[in-house]
Design an enzyme around this catalytic site. Structure first.
Site, short mmCIF file in Angstrom:
data_model
loop_
_atom_site.label_atom_id
_atom_site.label_comp_id
_atom_site.label_asym_id
_atom_site.label_seq_id
_atom_site.Cartn_x
_atom_site.Cartn_y
_atom_site.Cartn_z
CB SER A 1 -0.96 -0.04 1.19
OG SER A 1 -1.93 0.98 1.10
CG HIS B 1 -5.28 -2.47 -0.35
ND1 HIS B 1 -4.28 -2.19 -1.25
CD2 HIS B 1 -5.01 -1.72 0.77
CE1 HIS B 1 -3.44 -1.31 -0.71
NE2 HIS B 1 -3.86 -1.01 0.51
CD GLU C 1 -19.49 -5.52 0.00
OE1 GLU C 1 -20.08 -5.26 1.08
OE2 GLU C 1 -19.91 -6.31 -0.84
#
Length: 295
Positions: free
Chosen positions: A151, A260, A215
């Site tokens: 990330s 992710h 989500e």
């Protein structure tokens, strides 16, 4: 300054010795450094070293993979001496990013923007403070060192590659946040590609990406703003741009069933195998393209 030392412990089933210690850095941040290495004497040339950002999350799966695969390396997880997720997030925003305007950061309503802009101070800490301490504790091979990040950590790994390519020999970037700061990393990519010459020391790079989106509970306005900020090129595009660069041996993979967050353990595993065993990952993208030097 070393604030405290952890107690080493042996994992009999893996013959891996793990420990931790706290280090107060010149940038004003206190770090918890997690280390693991095989028991026994190191070879004459020293052991390879893998530095992992976000060490609180990335170090445990790295130790597991190294032990199971019988890899002979020194693992260094760079984390923080806290169990608070909020505190870790606050600290990593500073360490892993360039200076970033608040309007380029996706924030929840009424949230204060985090402090950013510490990436070069963080790299200086790794090179000038952490590395000497690791070399004092372990016999290491200075010519076989890897930097891994996920990330924003992946963004940081690319920043180091593009601006200081000789700092490490192998780089692993998992779902790097290319979108951050208006995609300013792409300017660094362009400068790196323009300056790259066939005679430059070779580097190896693994970029991996998540195939599913997690989500999130956001209102429509926040969701739209988040989507706008995170649009544009991603890790796949950077991989394609680098795959043919002189002296760059690039490998890539997409995890179609991972998000992710859930991709961290398999990405760590792939990076260790890629860096330490020369094993190339499979996936939707070509696993590797040889550089123009033909080696």
């Amino acid at each position: 300054m070393i604030m405290s030392a952890g107690v080493a412990h042996a994992q009999d089933e893996t013959e891996t010795i793990s420990s931790s210690f706290d280090l107060m850095a010149a940038n004003g941040v206190e770090y918890r450094i997690f280390t693991a290495a095989p028991s026994g004497e190191a070879p004459a040339g020293g052991r390879p070293v893998v530095y992992l950002t976000d060490g609180n999350a990335t170090f445990p799966p790295a130790v597991k993979v190294m032990a199971e695969a019988g890899m002979k390396a020194v693992l260094v997880g760079i984390g923080y001496p806290t169990e608070s997720r909020e505190e870790i997030v606050r600290l990593r925003y500073f360490d892993l990013t360039p200076e970033t305007p608040a309007d380029l950061i996706p924030l929840r309503e009424d949230a204060s923007p985090p402090r950013t802009g510490g990436q070069d101070a963080f790299l200086a800490f790794i090179e000038n403070e952490l590395r000497p301490e690791i070399e004092r504790r372990f016999a290491v091979d200075r010519t076989h060192q890897t930097l891994f990040g996920h990330s924003l950590g992946g963004l940081f790994a690319l920043h180091v590659l593009f601006t200081r390519p000789d700092a490490f020999q192998t780089y692993g970037a998992a779902d790097p946040s290319i979108w951050w700061n208006g995609r300013s990393i792409l300017s660094e990519l362009g400068a790196f590609l323009q300056a790259r010459k066939p005679e430059d020391p070779p580097v190896r790079l693994l970029i991996e990406n998540a195939g599913k989106k997690a989500e999130r509970r956001l209102d429509s306005a926040a969701a739209a703003r988040r989507a706008e900020l995170r649009s544009g090129p991603n890790g796949k595009d950077v991989y394609e741009a680098l795959a043919a660069a002189p002296g760059v041996r690039a490998a890539g993979r997409t995890f179609p069933d991972e998000t992710h967050g859930t991709m961290i353990p398999p990405a760590v595993a792939d990076t260790l195998r890629f860096a330490l065993m020369g094993v190339e990952p499979g996936g939707e993208q070509p696993t590797e393209r040889r550089d123009r030097r033909g080696d």
